[in-house]
Design a protein around this motif. Structure first.
Motif, PDB file in Angstrom:
ATOM      1  N   LYS A 301       0.840  -1.208   0.000  1.00  0.00           N
ATOM      2  CA  LYS A 301       0.000   0.000   0.000  1.00  0.00           C
ATOM      3  C   LYS A 301       0.874   1.257   0.000  1.00  0.00           C
ATOM      4  CE  LYS A 301      -3.799   2.106   2.606  1.00  0.00           C
ATOM      5  NZ  LYS A 301      -3.146   3.338   3.037  1.00  0.00           N
ATOM      6  N   ASN A 302       1.952   1.242   0.766  1.00  0.00           N
ATOM      7  CA  ASN A 302       2.853   2.392   0.786  1.00  0.00           C
ATOM      8  C   ASN A 302       3.465   2.622  -0.589  1.00  0.00           C
ATOM      9  OD1 ASN A 302       5.748   3.616   1.266  1.00  0.00           O
ATOM     10  ND2 ASN A 302       4.551   4.144   3.080  1.00  0.00           N
ATOM     11  N   CYS A 303       3.918   1.543  -1.251  1.00  0.00           N
ATOM     12  CA  CYS A 303       4.489   1.682  -2.601  1.00  0.00           C
ATOM     13  C   CYS A 303       3.441   2.155  -3.603  1.00  0.00           C
ATOM     14  CB  CYS A 303       5.091   0.344  -3.042  1.00  0.00           C
ATOM     15  SG  CYS A 303       6.606  -0.098  -2.179  1.00  0.00           S
ATOM     16  N   MET A 304       2.213   1.656  -3.446  1.00  0.00           N
ATOM     17  CA  MET A 304       1.137   2.067  -4.356  1.00  0.00           C
ATOM     18  C   MET A 304       0.889   3.572  -4.253  1.00  0.00           C
ATOM     19  SD  MET A 304      -2.898   1.244  -3.988  1.00  0.00           S
ATOM     20  CE  MET A 304      -2.916   2.457  -2.662  1.00  0.00           C
ATOM     21  N   GLU A 305       0.897   4.101  -3.027  1.00  0.00           N
ATOM     22  CA  GLU A 305       0.607   5.523  -2.817  1.00  0.00           C
ATOM     23  C   GLU A 305       1.693   6.427  -3.393  1.00  0.00           C
ATOM     24  OE1 GLU A 305       0.186   5.667   1.367  1.00  0.00           O
ATOM     25  OE2 GLU A 305      -1.935   5.051   1.367  1.00  0.00           O
ATOM     26  N   HIS A 306       2.903   5.876  -3.577  1.00  0.00           N
ATOM     27  CA  HIS A 306       4.009   6.705  -4.058  1.00  0.00           C
ATOM     28  C   HIS A 306       4.447   6.332  -5.479  1.00  0.00           C
ATOM     29  CE1 HIS A 306       4.220   7.169   0.343  1.00  0.00           C
ATOM     30  NE2 HIS A 306       4.692   8.378   0.071  1.00  0.00           N
ATOM     31  N   SER A 307       3.656   5.494  -6.158  1.00  0.00           N
ATOM     32  CA  SER A 307       3.978   5.137  -7.541  1.00  0.00           C
ATOM     33  C   SER A 307       3.509   6.222  -8.506  1.00  0.00           C
ATOM     34  CB  SER A 307       3.306   3.805  -7.913  1.00  0.00           C
ATOM     35  OG  SER A 307       3.903   2.738  -7.245  1.00  0.00           O
ATOM     36  N   LYS A 308       4.035   6.151  -9.718  1.00  0.00           N
ATOM     37  CA  LYS A 308       3.588   7.047 -10.770  1.00  0.00           C
ATOM     38  C   LYS A 308       2.157   6.685 -11.165  1.00  0.00           C
ATOM     39  CE  LYS A 308       8.216   7.661 -12.743  1.00  0.00           C
ATOM     40  NZ  LYS A 308       9.054   7.436 -13.946  1.00  0.00           N
ATOM     41  N   PRO A 309       1.432   7.612 -11.773  1.00  0.00           N
ATOM     42  CA  PRO A 309       0.085   7.272 -12.273  1.00  0.00           C
ATOM     43  C   PRO A 309       0.156   6.093 -13.242  1.00  0.00           C
ATOM     44  CG  PRO A 309       0.433   9.646 -12.324  1.00  0.00           C
ATOM     45  CD  PRO A 309       1.752   9.033 -11.968  1.00  0.00           C
ATOM     46  N   VAL A 313       3.759  -1.773  -8.946  1.00  0.00           N
ATOM     47  CA  VAL A 313       4.467  -2.143  -7.713  1.00  0.00           C
ATOM     48  C   VAL A 313       5.112  -3.511  -7.966  1.00  0.00           C
ATOM     49  CG1 VAL A 313       4.264  -2.704  -5.266  1.00  0.00           C
ATOM     50  CG2 VAL A 313       2.898  -0.840  -6.237  1.00  0.00           C
ATOM     51  N   HIS A 314       6.412  -3.565  -7.855  1.00  0.00           N
ATOM     52  CA  HIS A 314       7.148  -4.791  -8.160  1.00  0.00           C
ATOM     53  C   HIS A 314       7.437  -5.567  -6.879  1.00  0.00           C
ATOM     54  CE1 HIS A 314       7.978  -3.369 -12.276  1.00  0.00           C
ATOM     55  NE2 HIS A 314       8.108  -2.167 -11.699  1.00  0.00           N
ATOM     56  N   CYS A 315       7.290  -6.873  -6.959  1.00  0.00           N
ATOM     57  CA  CYS A 315       7.616  -7.762  -5.844  1.00  0.00           C
ATOM     58  C   CYS A 315       8.557  -8.858  -6.344  1.00  0.00           C
ATOM     59  CB  CYS A 315       6.362  -8.404  -5.251  1.00  0.00           C
ATOM     60  SG  CYS A 315       5.142  -7.238  -4.636  1.00  0.00           S
ATOM     61  N   ASP A 316       9.461  -9.270  -5.510  1.00  0.00           N
ATOM     62  CA  ASP A 316      10.378 -10.360  -5.845  1.00  0.00           C
ATOM     63  C   ASP A 316      10.750 -11.079  -4.557  1.00  0.00           C
ATOM     64  OD1 ASP A 316      11.863 -12.033  -7.395  1.00  0.00           O
ATOM     65  OD2 ASP A 316      13.592 -10.699  -7.560  1.00  0.00           O
ATOM     66  N   TRP A 329       9.187  -2.859  -4.389  1.00  0.00           N
ATOM     67  CA  TRP A 329       9.601  -1.512  -4.783  1.00  0.00           C
ATOM     68  C   TRP A 329       8.622  -0.917  -5.791  1.00  0.00           C
ATOM     69  CZ3 TRP A 329      11.736  -5.948  -6.678  1.00  0.00           C
ATOM     70  CH2 TRP A 329      11.885  -6.076  -8.057  1.00  0.00           C
ATOM     71  N   ASP A 330       8.683   0.410  -5.909  1.00  0.00           N
ATOM     72  CA  ASP A 330       7.798   1.120  -6.827  1.00  0.00           C
ATOM     73  C   ASP A 330       8.624   1.894  -7.848  1.00  0.00           C
ATOM     74  OD1 ASP A 330       8.519   3.753  -5.752  1.00  0.00           O
ATOM     75  OD2 ASP A 330       7.344   3.199  -4.001  1.00  0.00           O
ATOM     76  N   ASP A 331       7.955   2.594  -8.743  1.00  0.00           N
ATOM     77  CA  ASP A 331       8.650   3.379  -9.773  1.00  0.00           C
ATOM     78  C   ASP A 331       8.430   4.868  -9.558  1.00  0.00           C
ATOM     79  OD1 ASP A 331       5.986   3.435 -10.345  1.00  0.00           O
ATOM     80  OD2 ASP A 331       6.155   2.536 -12.349  1.00  0.00           O
ATOM     81  N   GLY A 332       8.234   5.249  -8.288  1.00  0.00           N
ATOM     82  CA  GLY A 332       8.000   6.653  -7.971  1.00  0.00           C
ATOM     83  C   GLY A 332       9.288   7.421  -7.754  1.00  0.00           C
ATOM     84  N   ALA A 333       9.201   8.504  -6.979  1.00  0.00           N
ATOM     85  CA  ALA A 333      10.352   9.387  -6.767  1.00  0.00           C
ATOM     86  C   ALA A 333      11.273   8.896  -5.665  1.00  0.00           C
ATOM     87  CB  ALA A 333       9.852  10.795  -6.438  1.00  0.00           C
ATOM     88  N   GLY A 334      10.835   7.912  -4.885  1.00  0.00           N
ATOM     89  CA  GLY A 334      11.671   7.398  -3.803  1.00  0.00           C
ATOM     90  C   GLY A 334      11.437   8.141  -2.494  1.00  0.00           C
ATOM     91  N   ALA A 378      14.731  -0.017   4.382  1.00  0.00           N
ATOM     92  CA  ALA A 378      14.206   0.780   3.267  1.00  0.00           C
ATOM     93  C   ALA A 378      15.359   1.530   2.610  1.00  0.00           C
ATOM     94  CB  ALA A 378      13.153   1.759   3.762  1.00  0.00           C
ATOM     95  N   CYS A 379      15.268   1.676   1.290  1.00  0.00           N
ATOM     96  CA  CYS A 379      16.316   2.389   0.558  1.00  0.00           C
ATOM     97  C   CYS A 379      15.732   2.948  -0.732  1.00  0.00           C
ATOM     98  CB  CYS A 379      17.497   1.460   0.259  1.00  0.00           C
ATOM     99  SG  CYS A 379      17.075   0.053  -0.805  1.00  0.00           S
ATOM    100  N   ASN A 380      16.511   3.784  -1.392  1.00  0.00           N
ATOM    101  CA  ASN A 380      16.140   4.323  -2.702  1.00  0.00           C
ATOM    102  C   ASN A 380      16.917   3.588  -3.784  1.00  0.00           C
ATOM    103  OD1 ASN A 380      14.265   6.345  -1.911  1.00  0.00           O
ATOM    104  ND2 ASN A 380      15.965   7.670  -1.264  1.00  0.00           N
ATOM    105  N   LEU A 381      16.261   3.241  -4.854  1.00  0.00           N
ATOM    106  CA  LEU A 381      16.913   2.571  -5.970  1.00  0.00           C
ATOM    107  C   LEU A 381      17.680   3.591  -6.807  1.00  0.00           C
ATOM    108  CD1 LEU A 381      13.997   0.204  -7.071  1.00  0.00           C
ATOM    109  CD2 LEU A 381      15.944  -0.330  -5.603  1.00  0.00           C
TER     110      LEU A 381
END
Length: 395
Positions: A301-309, A313-316, A329-334, A378-381
């Protein structure tokens, strides 16, 4: 005699024996050298007088002159070389027992020295091993005592260890009591909130026909938020008190990730966000399926809220003999750099927080994984995007 003095004697004895052996060996060799020199000089004088009895006065005078010579005058005297004599022509029949006895005595002394050192080191190793074992027992919570009736050089260290362990036990008991008290107070607050929230919901339902719909909706949203806060506080109190019921069963990572994503289907569809979960085979860990799913729901849910439109949300997940690992992880701003150290603090909301959350979701996720022998970071990609890494260890 105290044990401390015995330890000192045990340590000094080998060196004393070695020094005595060296002094004895040197003295013995000096005496042997003088005895041999005397015997050879006597034999030489006897041979001279047997061949020339009339030379006795001259021989005695020569001996007196010889005794008056200094060491510097004797050193390097090679007078006999002009007559063809060499050093090897003298003392060629050196007695074996003259050398053998000092060698044997030196070997016995060296063995006594080595035995003393060995016994001293073995005793020290045993004391260190006993103290180490005691600390290991304390670390695993087994406790126990280490009885040492005789005083030695480790007695002071042992006393300090006992004092430190006792102080740590007292500190731990105080901290546990304070934590338990805090958990009870938190639970009481949560239960006290439940009653007015329920009453407010009922009152709102009765008043919906009398007040504008927009106002009623705002009040309802705030009441729902208070209700979530009450549920979160109750859950936190159970975690703090150690009463959260966790099962121990095999949990498949692929299954629990899909269950977490399915619980967010409506919210994901509303925000046009998809979840990508690859199938990497059967990787399991021992834990609680329901609570692990609850923690993963908060992370997704946290990744979803910060993803791009219309983002993803990627899981591995993966596994090795030491731990099972999950990455989300998500593809947002981090994450904001200043938020990273505080992301898992309770009631902390980041600078870019979205929605009406109260800052408990990530703290709950961390607590749930820690209760299952896990860690979360938690970290930024590098290519932008925020990432959560969870490791659940086998032991």
């Amino acid at each position: 005699m105290s044990e401390k003095w015995k330890q000192k004697i045990l340590l000094i004895f080998p060196f004393a024996v070695l020094a005595a052996g060296m002094i004895f060996t040197a003295t013995f060799f000096l005496h042997t050298y003088r005895q041999i020199a005397f015997e050879h000089t006597s034999a030489l004088c006897e041979t001279i007088l047997a061949n020339s009895p009339e030379a006795e006065p001259q021989l005695l005078a020569a001996l007196k002159d010889y005794h008056s010579l200094t060491e510097q005058e004797l050193r390097g005297n090679d007078y006999l070389e002009k007559y063809g004599y060499r050093v090897d022509d003298f003392c060629y029949d050196f007695p074996l027992d003259t050398v053998l006895f000092p060698i044997l005595f030196f070997l016995v002394t060296a063995c006594a020295f080595a035995a003393g050192i060995f016994l001293s080191r073995r005793k020290n190793r045993k004391r260190i091993a006993d103290l180490t074992e005691y600390l290991e027992q304390v670390n695993i919570g087994a406790g126990g005592t280490l009885i040492q009736t005789k005083e030695d050089e480790y007695s002071h260290l042992q006393d300090e260890i006992y004092k430190t362990v006792t102080m740590l036990y007292q500190t731990r008991e105080t901290a546990v009591a304070a934590k338990k008290n805090f958990a009870e107070n938190l639970a009481n607050i949560a239960h006290q909130l439940k009653t007015p929230i329920t009453a407010a919901f009922l009152s709102l339902q009765l008043m919906e026909k009398e007040i504008p719909r927009a106002y009623a909706e705002q009040v309802k949203q705030q009441l729902k938020r208070l209700n979530r806060l009450e549920e979160s506080l109750l859950m936190l109190s159970k975690i703090d008190a150690g009463t959260l019921p966790l099962k121990q069963e095999k949990v498949d990572l692929y299954t629990v990730l899909n269950l977490a994503a399915d619980n967010l289907n409506d919210l994901l569809r509303k925000n046009h966000i998809s979840v990508d979960i690859p199938e990497n085979g059967c990787i399991e860990f021992w834990g609680d399926l329901e609570w692990t799913m609850e923690a993963l729901i908060n992370l997704i849910k946290n990744c979803m809220e910060h993803s791009k439109p219309s983002g993803v949300v990627h899981c591995d997940y993966s596994g090795n003999p030491l731990y099972a690992e999950i990455r989300i992880w998500d593809d947002g701003a981090g994450f904001d750099t200043e938020d990273l150290p505080h992301l898992f603090d309770r009631f902390y909301r980041g600078r870019c927080a979205i929605g009406d959350g109260i800052g408990i979701g990530l703290a709950l996720a961390r607590s749930i994984f820690e209760l299952q022998n896990g860690t979360i970071t938690a970290c930024n990609l590098q290519n932008s995007g925020a990432c959560f890494e969870i490791r659940i260890y086998s032991h």
